[in-house]
Write a protein that holds these residues in place. Structure first.
Motif, short mmCIF file in Angstrom:
data_model
loop_
_atom_site.label_atom_id
_atom_site.label_comp_id
_atom_site.label_asym_id
_atom_site.label_seq_id
_atom_site.Cartn_x
_atom_site.Cartn_y
_atom_site.Cartn_z
N VAL A 114 -5.98 9.66 1.86
CA VAL A 114 -6.62 8.37 1.59
C VAL A 114 -6.71 7.49 2.84
CG1 VAL A 114 -6.47 6.22 0.27
CG2 VAL A 114 -6.04 8.41 -0.86
N PRO A 115 -5.62 7.26 3.59
CA PRO A 115 -5.76 6.45 4.81
C PRO A 115 -6.71 7.06 5.83
CG PRO A 115 -3.45 6.67 4.20
CD PRO A 115 -4.21 7.64 3.36
N TYR A 160 0.39 -0.22 -10.34
CA TYR A 160 -0.85 -0.98 -10.55
C TYR A 160 -0.66 -2.45 -10.18
CZ TYR A 160 -1.97 3.11 -13.48
OH TYR A 160 -2.19 4.38 -13.94
N LEU A 161 0.49 -3.02 -10.56
CA LEU A 161 0.77 -4.43 -10.26
C LEU A 161 0.87 -4.66 -8.76
CD1 LEU A 161 3.40 -5.34 -13.02
CD2 LEU A 161 1.05 -6.19 -12.84
N LEU A 162 1.49 -3.73 -8.05
CA LEU A 162 1.62 -3.87 -6.60
C LEU A 162 0.26 -3.79 -5.92
CD1 LEU A 162 4.81 -1.70 -5.93
CD2 LEU A 162 4.64 -4.19 -6.04
N LEU A 163 -0.61 -2.91 -6.39
CA LEU A 163 -1.95 -2.80 -5.82
C LEU A 163 -2.77 -4.05 -6.11
CD1 LEU A 163 -2.71 0.93 -6.71
CD2 LEU A 163 -2.24 0.00 -4.43
N LEU A 187 0.83 -1.21 0.00
CA LEU A 187 0.00 0.00 0.00
C LEU A 187 0.87 1.26 0.00
CD1 LEU A 187 -2.83 1.41 0.45
CD2 LEU A 187 -2.30 1.28 2.90
N ILE A 188 1.88 1.27 0.85
CA ILE A 188 2.73 2.45 1.01
C ILE A 188 3.61 2.67 -0.22
CG2 ILE A 188 4.56 3.51 2.39
CD1 ILE A 188 1.81 3.40 3.74
N PHE A 189 4.13 1.59 -0.79
CA PHE A 189 5.06 1.70 -1.92
C PHE A 189 4.45 2.48 -3.10
CE2 PHE A 189 8.10 0.51 -5.11
CZ PHE A 189 9.26 0.21 -4.42
N ILE A 232 -5.92 4.90 -4.94
CA ILE A 232 -4.49 5.12 -5.16
C ILE A 232 -4.14 4.91 -6.63
CG2 ILE A 232 -2.17 4.30 -4.59
CD1 ILE A 232 -3.24 3.66 -1.80
N ALA A 233 -4.79 3.93 -7.27
CA ALA A 233 -4.55 3.70 -8.70
C ALA A 233 -4.93 4.94 -9.51
CB ALA A 233 -5.34 2.48 -9.17
#
Length: 271
Positions: free
Chosen positions: A257-258, A202-205, A165-167, A234-235
């Motif tokens: 967002v958080p 996008y891949l990380l999410l 999430l953070i990355f 985030i995306a």
């Protein structure tokens, strides 16, 4: 109003509120109750830590003019430090010891410990990992340690999801600052370009969401639904990020967002 908002951002109150929210979300998803000691420790510690990171180097090099805003930030940081110490002493011994580990990462990030060497913030490509790991430690590991929650697969999954999430959120900052950051920092967009950086985000999410199905107790719809919402948000920030965005794009709106996610979770409990 603009001066108030600028002070709110520059004094790290906004990012501290994000940290506060993420700690309470960890409590929510693991159904634990720590009171607010860890959350307030994280809040005030973030104010002190971020302000130290942002202003220490400039102050030591005498590149910072003493303005009214900076004086206010110094005063706020001092009282935040006292509050941080107060809540620190309310934590368990294990939590205190763990907190020192992440304090060490913060100091490594800021101060040049080795002769003729830059601090970790200026090590090529490593900044994003130190920041993400520190956030995972403060918002996931500390509250679970304080609750004496046993280490399990679910704890590992939550820590990994928080990192994922953070990355991407940091990637948004790096995209906005791609031409402002020193080229020697070798941020992700500086190394692979903005387009590939967005694809990586996008891949990380997507990976974050896929991990939700590996939890031991994965029959609850609520966690997946809210994590889906935050990933989509985030995306969208990633998609619209570019070097021409104002400083408020990431420093105010993205870091909200958080906070918004936590407020929605709190609201859902009342229904």
């Amino acid at each position: 109003m603009k001066k108030i908002i600028d002070f709110y951002i520059n004094s790290s109150l906004h990012v501290a509120l994000s940290t506060f929210s993420l700690v309470l979300m960890t409590d929510f998803f693991f159904n634990i109750s720590n009171g607010y000691s860890v959350a307030f420790f994280a809040f005030f510690g973030t104010v002190v830590g971020y302000n130290f990171v942002k202003y220490d180097a400039l102050a030591r090099l005498n590149k910072l003019n003493i303005k009214k805003e900076l004086k206010g930030i110094v005063v706020l940081s001092f009282f935040s430090f006292l509050a941080c110490i107060y809540f620190f002493w309310q934590l368990s011994r294990v939590t205190k010891s763990t907190a020192f580990v992440f304090l060490g990462l913060t100091l490594l990030y800021t101060l040049p410990f080795f002769p003729n060497k830059k601090n970790a913030r200026n090590w090529k490509g490593i900044k994003i990992y130190i920041v993400a790991i520190t956030w995972v430690g403060v918002t996931v590991i500390l509250p679970l340690f304080e609750a004496k929650f046993p280490f399990s697969k679910d704890v590992f999954l939550m820590a990994l999801q928080r990192f994922l999430l953070i990355f991407p959120m940091i990637l948004v900052f790096d995209i906005v600052d791609v031409y402002k950051d020193d080229v020697h920092l070798q941020t992700v967009p500086q190394q692979i370009g903005v387009k590939k950086t967005k694809s990586l985000g996008y891949l990380l999410l997507l990976a974050l969401l896929s991990l939700e199905f590996f939890y031991t107790d994965n029959h609850h719809f609520l966690p997946l639904f809210f994590k889906l919402l935050v990933c989509i948000t985030i995306a969208l920030f990633l998609f619209f990020a570019n070097e021409n965005r104002s400083r408020y794009y990431a420093s105010l709106w993205l870091e909200s967002v958080p906070i918004l996610w936590w407020l929605v979770l709190v609201g859902s409990e009342s229904f």
